[in-house]
Design an enzyme around this catalytic site. Structure first.
Site, PDB file in Angstrom:
ATOM      1  CE  LYS A 120      -4.770   4.325   6.286  1.00 41.13           C
ATOM      2  NZ  LYS A 120      -4.097   3.624   7.639  1.00 41.13           N
ATOM      3  N   GLY A 168      -4.518   0.490   1.628  1.00 40.48           N
ATOM      4  CA  GLY A 168      -4.599  -0.353   1.015  1.00 40.48           C
ATOM      5  C   GLY A 168      -5.150  -0.172  -0.202  1.00 40.48           C
ATOM      6  CG  HIS A 212       5.110  -2.213  -0.245  1.00 38.91           C
ATOM      7  ND1 HIS A 212       3.060  -2.464  -0.698  1.00 38.91           N
ATOM      8  CD2 HIS A 212       5.042  -2.705   0.579  1.00 38.91           C
ATOM      9  CE1 HIS A 212       2.738  -1.875   0.812  1.00 38.91           C
ATOM     10  NE2 HIS A 212       4.009  -2.302   1.707  1.00 38.91           N
ATOM     11  CG  ASN A 294       0.026  -1.788   8.369  1.00 40.31           C
ATOM     12  OD1 ASN A 294      -1.243  -1.270   7.691  1.00 40.31           O
ATOM     13  ND2 ASN A 294       0.753  -2.331   6.814  1.00 40.31           N
ATOM     14  NE  ARG A 296      -2.752  -5.825   9.246  1.00 38.03           N
ATOM     15  CZ  ARG A 296      -3.007  -4.736   8.577  1.00 38.03           C
ATOM     16  NH1 ARG A 296      -3.322  -3.613   9.038  1.00 38.03           N
ATOM     17  NH2 ARG A 296      -2.029  -5.394   6.871  1.00 38.03           N
ATOM     18  CB  VAL A 299      -0.941 -11.898   5.602  1.00 39.19           C
ATOM     19  CG1 VAL A 299      -0.457 -12.294   4.495  1.00 39.19           C
ATOM     20  CG2 VAL A 299      -2.478 -10.902   6.111  1.00 39.19           C
ATOM     21  NE  ARG A 342       0.065 -11.991   1.422  1.00 40.30           N
ATOM     22  CZ  ARG A 342      -0.522 -10.761   1.661  1.00 40.30           C
ATOM     23  NH1 ARG A 342      -2.057 -10.479   1.335  1.00 40.30           N
ATOM     24  NH2 ARG A 342      -0.159  -9.983   2.482  1.00 40.30           N
TER      25      ARG A 342
HETATM   26  C1  MV4 Z   1       1.364   5.931  -4.289  1.00 37.48           C
HETATM   27  C2  MV4 Z   1       1.608   4.652  -5.703  1.00 37.48           C
HETATM   28  C3  MV4 Z   1       2.660   6.114  -6.194  1.00 37.48           C
HETATM   29  N1  MV4 Z   1       2.485   7.796  -5.811  1.00 37.48           N
HETATM   30  N2  MV4 Z   1       1.254   6.584  -3.632  1.00 37.48           N
HETATM   31  C4  MV4 Z   1      -1.072   1.361  -3.471  1.00 37.48           C
HETATM   32  C5  MV4 Z   1      -1.948   1.065  -1.913  1.00 37.48           C
HETATM   33  C6  MV4 Z   1      -1.733   2.719  -1.106  1.00 37.48           C
HETATM   34  N3  MV4 Z   1      -1.275   1.676   0.010  1.00 37.48           N
HETATM   35  C7  MV4 Z   1      -0.782   3.211  -2.096  1.00 37.48           C
HETATM   36  N4  MV4 Z   1      -0.126   2.499  -3.345  1.00 37.48           N
HETATM   37  C8  MV4 Z   1      -0.240   3.700  -3.734  1.00 37.48           C
HETATM   38  N5  MV4 Z   1       0.269   4.561  -3.545  1.00 37.48           N
HETATM   39  C9  MV4 Z   1       1.712   7.329  -5.115  1.00 37.48           C
HETATM   40  N6  MV4 Z   1       2.504   8.833  -3.603  1.00 37.48           N
HETATM   41  C10 MV4 Z   1       1.412   3.744  -5.777  1.00 37.48           C
HETATM   42  C11 MV4 Z   1       0.668   2.938  -4.832  1.00 37.48           C
HETATM   43  C12 MV4 Z   1       0.371   2.070  -5.880  1.00 37.48           C
HETATM   44  C13 MV4 Z   1       0.598   0.730  -5.126  1.00 37.48           C
HETATM   45  C14 MV4 Z   1       1.990   0.390  -4.176  1.00 37.48           C
HETATM   46  C15 MV4 Z   1       2.314  -0.755  -3.638  1.00 37.48           C
HETATM   47  C16 MV4 Z   1       2.360  -1.424  -4.296  1.00 37.48           C
HETATM   48  C17 MV4 Z   1       1.541  -1.913  -4.971  1.00 37.48           C
HETATM   49  C18 MV4 Z   1       0.945  -0.955  -5.929  1.00 37.48           C
HETATM   50  C19 MV4 Z   1      -0.269  -0.276  -7.127  1.00 37.48           C
HETATM   51  C20 MV4 Z   1      -0.332   0.145  -7.260  1.00 37.48           C
HETATM   52  C21 MV4 Z   1      -0.349   1.017  -6.545  1.00 37.48           C
END
Ligand code: MV4
Length: 456
Positions: A120, A168, A212, A294, A296, A299, A342
């Protein structure tokens, strides 16, 4: 311009995605080979395939993750290509390069790209160089507490510590004050080492209430690349996505074009090929930042298929044959709204697995309803694998109609004998915040006034 023919494909996966890949192979006149564990003799992907080979014992490590066994199955059946699906070996650089060394086309990007995106820190650096916005943070893994303090001074608090080998959501640590930094850094490094055998971590500015959003891309091996718009994946619990939508209510046409253009340009700069997904965090002010890529099929790819009419697996196989993409960006149009729920074999209250025999099973139909599944009446859900047993996808002209359609489809989806997440999805469909589209990654914690407890 076809440089290699693909007449027979081995699907190195199980469950709904193995069946999904076979649907397209059949439509393309391509023969299919299933691999399966001893626990999956009665699985649907085995019955669907033209040939099936048992590759080992029930635990994934001895079957679906067993590279020599899968490559042997591919050699014996003389396939032209391997489709890895998602999970298992889909993002294994080793598996991809061994396949290619055996002259079997790996349906995905080149092994060195898979490796790069798996790190990453390197992915962040590469994306920044390719013009993709990233959050302020550490350009390299954090060496020690002083290093962490220096970065913290630059970006401020709150910040988040993430594992370089992670992804993830595993091994993340939010730090709100300087006094907690040293401690949290050590914990994060220890967790990363335990989970990934690599203690490297990096730091980013923390966004409190992000969405997201991910962009689906398709790239051929001739430098052509297009995007298929975004998916809204904000509604998750314990870093497991629960439902996804396309398009997102938070994305204007202008922002979609902008995010898509950034993703396409990055693909062209790094020489990306096949299907891929850019994960972004979207801030409340409309800024977006690269999170992960990603390499791939995902889902949640069906919601994109519904609103674009594209078959992503078809495109994956075509570009793997060395063909050029059939469509240009102007040909891609987003029509209507799609939602995917899902359906997991889980206790929806406790979120613990609920394997066992499915005693009754009814799939909903009607306009705009799609079900991706590999279960059937009397099927026994084995305890060894992922608990997702079906995806219920609806498509309608508007988001409001799609929600109504999802609600009735959920009501008409009958699964008896095991517990599922269907009741939870009905609750989400009835939630005002969900209906308004005004939600963040904290949605599940906030639903019903915060009665749904969740970790971190
Ligand atoms: C973050 C964030 C806030 N700020 N990064 C969660 C999954 C992983 N791929 C990265 N994640 C997060 N990264 C920064 N700089 C908040 C999350 C996060 C989150 C992100 C997407 C969907 C759900 C989440 C739930 C908690 C935290």
């Amino acid at each position: 311009m076809s440089s290699r023919e693909i007449k027979k494909v081995l699907i190195a996966n199980r469950g709904e995605i193995a069946c999904r890949i076979m649907w397209t192979c059949k439509e393309m006149g391509i023969k299919t080979v299933a691999v399966h564990s001893e626990a999956d003799r009665d699985a649907l992907h085995v019955r669907f395939a033209d040939e099936a080979i048992c590759i080992g014992k029930p635990p994934s490590a001895e079957s679906y993750l067993n590279i020599p066994a899968i490559i042997s199955a591919a050699e014996i059946t003389n396939v032209d290509a391997i489709h890895p699906g998602y999970g298992f070996l889909a993002e294994s650089e080793t598996f991809a390069s061994i396949s290619e060394d055996c002259n079997i086309k790996f349906i995905g990007p080149r092994p060195n790209i898979i490796k790069m995106m798996g790190d990453k820190v390197e992915a962040r650096r590469t994306m920044q160089a390719a013009g993709v916005p990233i959050l302020p943070g550490s350009p390299d893994p954090i060496a020690n507490t002083d290093d962490a303090l220096k970065i913290a001074k630059e970006i401020g608090f709150p910040l988040i510590i993430k594992a370089a080998a992670g992804g993830g959501g595993r091994g993340m640590r939010i730090v709100r004050q300087e006094k907690d930094l040293e401690n949290q850094l050590q914990t994060a490094q220890q967790e990363a080492l335990a989970a990934f055998k690599d203690g490297s971590v990096y730091i980013e500015r923390y966004i409190e209430r992000p969405r997201h959003i991910e962009i689906q891309v398709l790239a051929d091996e001739h430098g052509n690349c297009i995007h298929l718009g975004e998916r809204e994946c904000t509604i998750q619990r314990r870093h497991q996505k629960l439902l996804e939508e396309a398009p997102s209510v938070a994305i204007s046409e202008r922002l979609r074009d902008q995010m898509g253009a950034v993703a396409v340009k990055a693909c062209q700069e790094i020489g990306y090929s096949n299907a891929g997904t850019f994960e972004f965090l979207l801030d409340e002010d409309g800024s977006f930042y690269f999170m992960e890529m990603n390499t791939r099929i995902q889902v949640e790819h069906p919601v994109t298929e519904m609103v674009t009419l594209a078959d992503i697996v078809y495109n994956q196989i075509r570009v793997a044959m060395g063909e050029e993409l059939k469509y240009r960006q102007e040909d891609v149009q987003i029509v209507g709204h799609a939602i995917e729920c899902r359906i997991n074999a889980e206790d929806p209250e406790k979120f613990t697995p609920s394997p066992g025999r499915i005693t009754a099973f009814n799939i909903p139909g009607g306009p705009g309803v799609r079900v991706d599944t590999a279960v059937y009446p009397d099927y026994v859900v084995p305890p060894y694998y992922d608990s997702m047993i079906a995806k219920l996808i609806v498509h309608a002209r508007t988001r409001e109609t799609a929600i109504r359609r999802m609600r009735r489809a959920l009501e008409m989806m009958v699964i008896e004998g095991i517990k599922t997440t269907i009741p939870l999805h009905l609750k989400i469909m009835d939630d005002e915040r969900f209906q308004s589209g005004n939600f963040s990654t904290k949605f599940m914690e906030e639903m019903n006034g915060g009665t749904q407890k969740t970790a971190a």
